[in-house]
Structures are given as C-alpha cells and as structure tokens.
Design a protein around this motif. Structure first.
Motif, PDB file in Angstrom:
ATOM      1  N   ALA A  76       0.835  -1.207   0.000  1.00 20.95           N
ATOM      2  CA  ALA A  76       0.000   0.000   0.000  1.00 20.95           C
ATOM      3  C   ALA A  76       0.868   1.254   0.000  1.00 20.95           C
ATOM      4  O   ALA A  76       0.579   2.233  -0.701  1.00 20.95           O
ATOM      5  N   VAL A  77       1.946   1.249   0.779  1.00 20.31           N
ATOM      6  CA  VAL A  77       2.867   2.387   0.800  1.00 20.31           C
ATOM      7  C   VAL A  77       3.600   2.492  -0.537  1.00 20.31           C
ATOM      8  O   VAL A  77       3.785   3.584  -1.088  1.00 20.31           O
ATOM      9  N   TYR A  78       4.006   1.344  -1.058  1.00 26.25           N
ATOM     10  CA  TYR A  78       4.694   1.267  -2.358  1.00 26.25           C
ATOM     11  C   TYR A  78       3.816   1.865  -3.470  1.00 26.25           C
ATOM     12  O   TYR A  78       4.272   2.693  -4.261  1.00 26.25           O
ATOM     13  N   VAL A  79       2.550   1.475  -3.499  1.00 31.89           N
ATOM     14  CA  VAL A  79       1.621   1.960  -4.524  1.00 31.89           C
ATOM     15  C   VAL A  79       1.396   3.461  -4.380  1.00 31.89           C
ATOM     16  O   VAL A  79       1.322   4.192  -5.383  1.00 31.89           O
ATOM     17  N   PHE A  80       1.307   3.942  -3.147  1.00 30.04           N
ATOM     18  CA  PHE A  80       1.153   5.384  -2.922  1.00 30.04           C
ATOM     19  C   PHE A  80       2.300   6.153  -3.571  1.00 30.04           C
ATOM     20  O   PHE A  80       2.083   7.152  -4.273  1.00 30.04           O
ATOM     21  N   LEU A  81       3.523   5.703  -3.360  1.00 27.78           N
ATOM     22  CA  LEU A  81       4.684   6.402  -3.916  1.00 27.78           C
ATOM     23  C   LEU A  81       4.710   6.302  -5.443  1.00 27.78           C
ATOM     24  O   LEU A  81       5.063   7.272  -6.128  1.00 27.78           O
ATOM     25  N   LEU A  82       4.338   5.148  -5.976  1.00 26.00           N
ATOM     26  CA  LEU A  82       4.278   5.011  -7.437  1.00 26.00           C
ATOM     27  C   LEU A  82       3.280   6.001  -8.039  1.00 26.00           C
ATOM     28  O   LEU A  82       3.556   6.637  -9.058  1.00 26.00           O
ATOM     29  N   ARG A  83       2.150   6.139  -7.402  1.00 25.73           N
ATOM     30  CA  ARG A  83       1.116   7.045  -7.912  1.00 25.73           C
ATOM     31  C   ARG A  83       1.548   8.504  -7.816  1.00 25.73           C
ATOM     32  O   ARG A  83       1.001   9.353  -8.514  1.00 25.73           O
ATOM     33  N   LYS A  84       2.516   8.777  -6.943  1.00 27.54           N
ATOM     34  CA  LYS A  84       3.050  10.128  -6.797  1.00 27.54           C
ATOM     35  C   LYS A  84       4.303  10.332  -7.664  1.00 27.54           C
ATOM     36  O   LYS A  84       5.089  11.243  -7.440  1.00 27.54           O
ATOM     37  N   LYS A  85       4.485   9.441  -8.644  1.00 29.15           N
ATOM     38  CA  LYS A  85       5.525   9.577  -9.666  1.00 29.15           C
ATOM     39  C   LYS A  85       6.940   9.253  -9.162  1.00 29.15           C
ATOM     40  O   LYS A  85       7.934   9.712  -9.755  1.00 29.15           O
ATOM     41  N   ILE A  86       7.061   8.472  -8.092  1.00 33.60           N
ATOM     42  CA  ILE A  86       8.379   7.978  -7.688  1.00 33.60           C
ATOM     43  C   ILE A  86       8.687   6.757  -8.545  1.00 33.60           C
ATOM     44  O   ILE A  86       7.868   5.848  -8.675  1.00 33.60           O
ATOM     45  N   ALA A  87       9.875   6.731  -9.138  1.00 30.14           N
ATOM     46  CA  ALA A  87      10.235   5.668 -10.091  1.00 30.14           C
ATOM     47  C   ALA A  87      10.188   4.295  -9.434  1.00 30.14           C
ATOM     48  O   ALA A  87      10.661   4.106  -8.305  1.00 30.14           O
ATOM     49  N   ARG A  88       9.643   3.338 -10.161  1.00 30.40           N
ATOM     50  CA  ARG A  88       9.537   1.970  -9.672  1.00 30.40           C
ATOM     51  C   ARG A  88      10.908   1.385  -9.342  1.00 30.40           C
ATOM     52  O   ARG A  88      11.047   0.545  -8.442  1.00 30.40           O
ATOM     53  N   THR A  89      11.942   1.827 -10.082  1.00 25.68           N
ATOM     54  CA  THR A  89      13.295   1.289  -9.877  1.00 25.68           C
ATOM     55  C   THR A  89      13.889   1.679  -8.523  1.00 25.68           C
ATOM     56  O   THR A  89      14.904   1.127  -8.110  1.00 25.68           O
TER      57      THR A  89
END
Length: 261
Positions: A211-224
């Motif tokens: 859930a935290v991971y998805v939040f950051l992805l949605r805020k444009k933090i690179a998956r890498t």
C-alpha cells in the motif's frame, strides 16, 4: 473582508465579545454631530479587531414614519461610510436596519436620533502547530547509511487490512518529500504485524507494505527506486503474544530499509 466573514462562519458556535455603540445626530441631519464624530473616532481606534455586523438607524418622533425611515437609512449609510474610510472590518452579511421612529422612544428626543453600531470581536485564527515528523524523517534518512532501517511513525491501517486510516496521510506525504529531496535514494518498504502466534496467514504485512509502495508510485516515484516485502511476525521487537498495547504497536509497524543513497 471575506476572511473575517469566514472566521465568523467557522466559529459560529463560539462566543466572542460583542460591542454596541451609539452615534448621535442633530435634528433632521444625516451626518453625525461634532461631539459624535469625536466619540466615534475614539471608538474606531479602540475597535480595530472588531467586525461590524449590524447598523440600526433611529429618528425622533417628529415627522411621519416614512420620512423618518428614509432619514434613518441615510444616517446608517453615513456611519457605514465613516467605518469603511477608517478601515473598520465590515461583515459581508451586515444587516442595515432603518427603524425610523418604530421603536420604544426615549422621552429625551436627542437620544432617539442615532445609529447603533453592533460589532463583534474578530476571533483569533487558530494556530495550527506544524508537525515535526517531516523534518525528523528527513534527518533520519540524511544520517542513515545503506542497510539502516527506519520506522515510519504513526502509520495505521484498518484492522487486519491494508486500508490506511486518514491520519496516516501526513506520514506518507513526509516519505514522499524525502524521496523527492533525495533523487538517488532507493528503499525497501517492510511490513510487520503483531499478535498472531500462527504467522501472517493472510499476508497482511505484505499488503500493507505494498500500500505504501503503490502510494509512492502514484506520486511519480520511479519503480526502480522502490521494493516492498512483508515479514509477518518473523521480526518482532517484542515476543509474541505481546504483554500490552505498546508492545503490539511496536511489532505492528512499517519500516523502510535504505538500499542506496
């Protein structure tokens, strides 16, 4: 002016100091007399932190009701203009009420020729204390080295689920700020649960980390820059079953592991 009205609306159930003040006029005049001008000037200088909510206009018993209401309205406008010229706050919802002689008249005619100002103390804006959490997390990351683990404070979920409660949002925003401030930072988001003696049967710890991971992805933090993993009850800070709520809180946590900086 709008900000004062907003404060009054927001604080409508609170009690604030109210002040009524009379401005007097000579017979058949719609401009305050000299004495009234001086007292009004003094009143305005002492009530800069008040907002005017009502103006009542009055006249003596001479002449007919229609004329007196018209005169009362002119007196109200005269006082209103003086208030504006002296930068006294006026409520956008101000009530202008010309009564003429339709009120309980004083036997002393001079006391009936007036405008009554109704003003309310402007409530002080509520001071919102800034949380220290963003600065604290930023400092922790700055001083950390690869391999270090940092607990995210005040991350909370609905019982036995990966649904974040609303009060966790500032913590997520803090983490987002840290990721944006440190473009080379890579982390593993680690989930842990408490209380269960049979392990993480539903893999809730992984879902919470995700859930935290998805939040950051949605805020444009690179998956890498991100990974996540659930550790269930394999890394408790206190033995399970825990002795109290504090130990449960310590075991039920989300942490970040610094991978690269």
């Amino acid at each position: 002016m709008k900000k004062w009205y907003l404060l009054l609306v927001l604080c409508g159930n609170a009690i604030f100091a109210q002040n009524n003040f009379d401005v007097f006029f000579d017979f058949n005049k719609d401009i305050p007399n000299q004495t009234a001008m001086l007292t009004l000037k003094n009143w305005m200088s002492e009530h800069k932190k008040f907002v005017v909510t009502k103006l009542y206009g009055y006249c003596d018993s001479v002449d007919n009701s229609s004329y007196n209401k018209e005169l009362a309205a002119r007196r109200i406008n005269s006082v209103l203009n003086l208030l504006k010229e002296n930068e006294i706050a006026i409520s956008p919802a101000i009530e202008l009420i010309p009564l003429g002689k339709d009120f309980k008249l004083s036997k002393i005619q001079a006391e009936n020729r007036k405008v009554t100002i109704v003003a309310q103390e402007i409530p002080k804006p509520v001071e919102i204390k800034k949380t220290e959490e963003p600065q604290k997390l930023s400092q922790q990351v700055k001083s950390a080295k690869p391999g270090d683990i940092i607990k995210l404070q005040n991350i909370n979920f609905l019982n036995n689920s990966d649904k974040l409660v609303e009060k966790s949002k500032p913590v997520l925003d803090s983490l987002l700020c840290v990721m944006n401030e440190n473009p080379k930072l890579k982390i593993e988001i680690q989930g842990h649960i408490c209380c269960s003696t049979v392990g993480d049967v539903r893999d809730v710890s992984t879902l919470r980390a995700k859930a935290v991971y998805v939040f950051l992805l949605r805020k444009k933090i690179a998956r890498t820059r991100l990974t996540f993993k659930g550790y269930g009850t394999t890394r408790p800070k206190f033995p399970i079953p825990e002795k109290n709520d504090e130990e449960e809180d310590e075991n039920r946590r989300v942490e970040i592991k610094i991978l690269e900086k």
